[in-house]
Design a protein around this motif. Structure first.
Motif, short mmCIF file in Angstrom:
data_model
loop_
_atom_site.label_atom_id
_atom_site.label_comp_id
_atom_site.label_asym_id
_atom_site.label_seq_id
_atom_site.Cartn_x
_atom_site.Cartn_y
_atom_site.Cartn_z
N GLY A 1 0.73 -1.37 0.05
CA GLY A 1 -0.07 -0.43 -0.31
C GLY A 1 1.01 1.67 -0.20
O GLY A 1 -0.03 2.26 0.15
N ALA A 2 2.08 1.15 -0.07
CA ALA A 2 2.81 2.40 -0.19
C ALA A 2 2.34 3.09 -1.27
O ALA A 2 2.06 2.64 -2.90
CB ALA A 2 4.46 2.35 -0.27
N THR A 3 3.26 4.37 -0.99
CA THR A 3 2.56 5.61 -2.43
C THR A 3 3.30 6.28 -2.30
O THR A 3 4.51 6.84 -1.35
CB THR A 3 1.13 6.47 -1.89
N VAL A 4 3.71 6.89 -3.64
CA VAL A 4 5.83 7.15 -4.33
C VAL A 4 4.88 9.11 -3.95
O VAL A 4 4.10 9.23 -4.81
CB VAL A 4 5.74 6.98 -5.24
N ILE A 5 5.48 9.67 -3.43
CA ILE A 5 5.62 11.23 -3.60
C ILE A 5 6.73 11.60 -4.15
O ILE A 5 7.65 11.56 -3.67
CB ILE A 5 4.96 11.90 -2.71
N MET B 1 9.78 9.72 -12.79
CA MET B 1 9.67 8.13 -11.63
C MET B 1 8.12 7.28 -11.21
O MET B 1 8.48 7.01 -10.92
CB MET B 1 10.46 9.36 -10.80
N ARG B 2 7.42 8.87 -11.68
CA ARG B 2 5.88 8.19 -11.64
C ARG B 2 5.48 7.41 -12.31
O ARG B 2 4.40 6.81 -11.86
CB ARG B 2 5.03 9.75 -10.99
N SER C 1 0.96 6.18 -6.89
CA SER C 1 2.48 7.33 -7.20
C SER C 1 0.89 8.75 -8.16
O SER C 1 -0.03 9.30 -7.83
CB SER C 1 2.87 7.16 -7.96
N GLU C 2 1.58 9.98 -6.75
CA GLU C 2 0.85 11.26 -7.29
C GLU C 2 2.16 11.95 -6.42
O GLU C 2 3.21 12.03 -5.76
CB GLU C 2 0.07 11.15 -5.79
#
Length: 353
Positions: free
Chosen positions: A28-32, A38-39, A49-50
């Motif tokens: 459930g990780a989100t890449v900021i 990269m997104r 990603s956001e």
């Protein structure tokens, strides 16, 4: 021991891949990230990603710089003697306020200062050479002429009249100034260009004046427009026409161009215009404003939608930082101008492109 360390890629790419590898190990990780590449890579790995700005609350575009108070027309006479608390409000000094009389539809524009509401004399402003054309311009021009307000910040869309009104305010302000030590107008424009790395200041031909001339075209354009308006008014009123070149006009009114790159150790005084400040950083704000001698006036202008600096965003550029201070500081006044007055083409481009 990263799996991606075995990849024969550039170090920057390896570092990004390491971050994504860590993210993959957490459910459930989100890449900021504001790095689009990269997104996209994150989403290809089925990671959420956001962008960093998605939930930011410090966006100055959401701030209101004209406070609206609804009253009845019989309350209008009490405005000059009232305070903000009388209307259940709490304003910082130099807040623009618009009173709307609900029963008559009349609008009363004011600037809130230490001693209460000051009704703006828009008839006086309309007698100037450059006349305000809308409510936002009235507020801006009034702040430019207010001798109690040291710093004025204006974020306006391209073609909203920032430069021309700043010039008008500078000429009228210095004309009425009794302190000769703080006379004259100084113009400084950030020298970041719109995606043209070869056109930085050091690469241009000529001496310092010639180099700066390339970056200060908006000032020359404002001077030319000002002179044309003045001549048209003279013709309409059957007065003698004053003919002068841009250079002569600037010398006559003490308008000087200063180089942002030569400000260490300098002292600045007079009426100062800092242009294209959305391309300046918070550190440049400090560099320039710590040079200002007491009794001077600073006007900071720019367009938050035209950031050319590769390391600045609409959240951390110098213009945005000063607009935030305008909401809380008692020496900074702010206004935003959203209406394009340059023409239909400019208005179309601002709205659609």
């Amino acid at each position: 021991d990263y799996k991606v360390s075995q990849m024969k890629e550039h170090q920057n790419i390896i570092n990004d891949r390491k971050i994504l590898e860590i993210a993959k190990s957490f459910k459930g990780a989100t890449v900021i990230s504001n790095d689009i590449a990269m997104r996209i890579r994150a989403r290809s790995l089925k990671l959420k990603s956001e962008p960093l700005q998605k939930h930011r609350h410090d966006d100055v575009e959401n701030l209101e710089f004209i406070e609206v108070i609804h009253i009845n027309s019989n309350q209008k006479e009490f405005i000059p003697s009232a305070k903000d608390v009388d209307f259940g409000k709490k304003f910082s000094l130099f807040t623009n306020v618009e009173f709307i009389c609900d029963d008559t539809g009349e609008h009363v524009l004011c600037l809130y200062k230490h001693d209460g509401f000051h009704i703006i004399d828009d008839k006086r402003l309309r007698k100037l050479v450059v006349k305000p054309r809308n409510k936002e311009q009235i507020f801006f021009l009034n702040m430019l002429l207010d001798k109690d307000l040291p710093i004025v910040v204006c974020a306006g869309v391209t073609g909203s009249g920032k430069n021309l009104l700043s010039l008008q305010g500078a000429l009228k302000y210095t004309q009425n100034s009794t302190n000769k030590l703080h006379s004259g107008v100084k113009y400084c424009r950030n020298t970041i260009t719109a995606g043209d790395s070869e056109a930085q200041l050091g690469f241009l031909k000529g001496d310092e004046a010639a180099k700066l001339g390339v970056f200060t075209y908006p000032l020359y354009d404002a001077v030319t427009t000002y002179v044309e308006i003045e001549q048209e008014d003279a013709i309409a009123n059957k007065k003698a026409i004053s003919i002068s070149s841009t250079k002569d006009f600037m010398e006559e009114h003490g308008i000087e161009i200063i180089n942002i790159n030569q400000m260490r150790g300098a002292n600045l005084s007079g009426f100062l215009i800092f242009d294209e400040w959305q391309n300046s950083s918070a550190s440049v704000n400090k560099l320039m404003l710590t040079r200002i001698i007491e009794g001077s006036k600073v006007v900071i202008i720019g367009d938050l939608h035209q950031i050319d600096h590769p390391h600045l965003s609409k959240y951390n550029n110098g213009l945005a930082v000063m607009l935030k201070h305008a909401k809380t500081s008692d020496i900074v006044g702010g206004v935003t101008m959203s209406r394009v007055v340059r023409g239909r083409i400019a208005a179309f481009a601002d709205a659609n492109l």
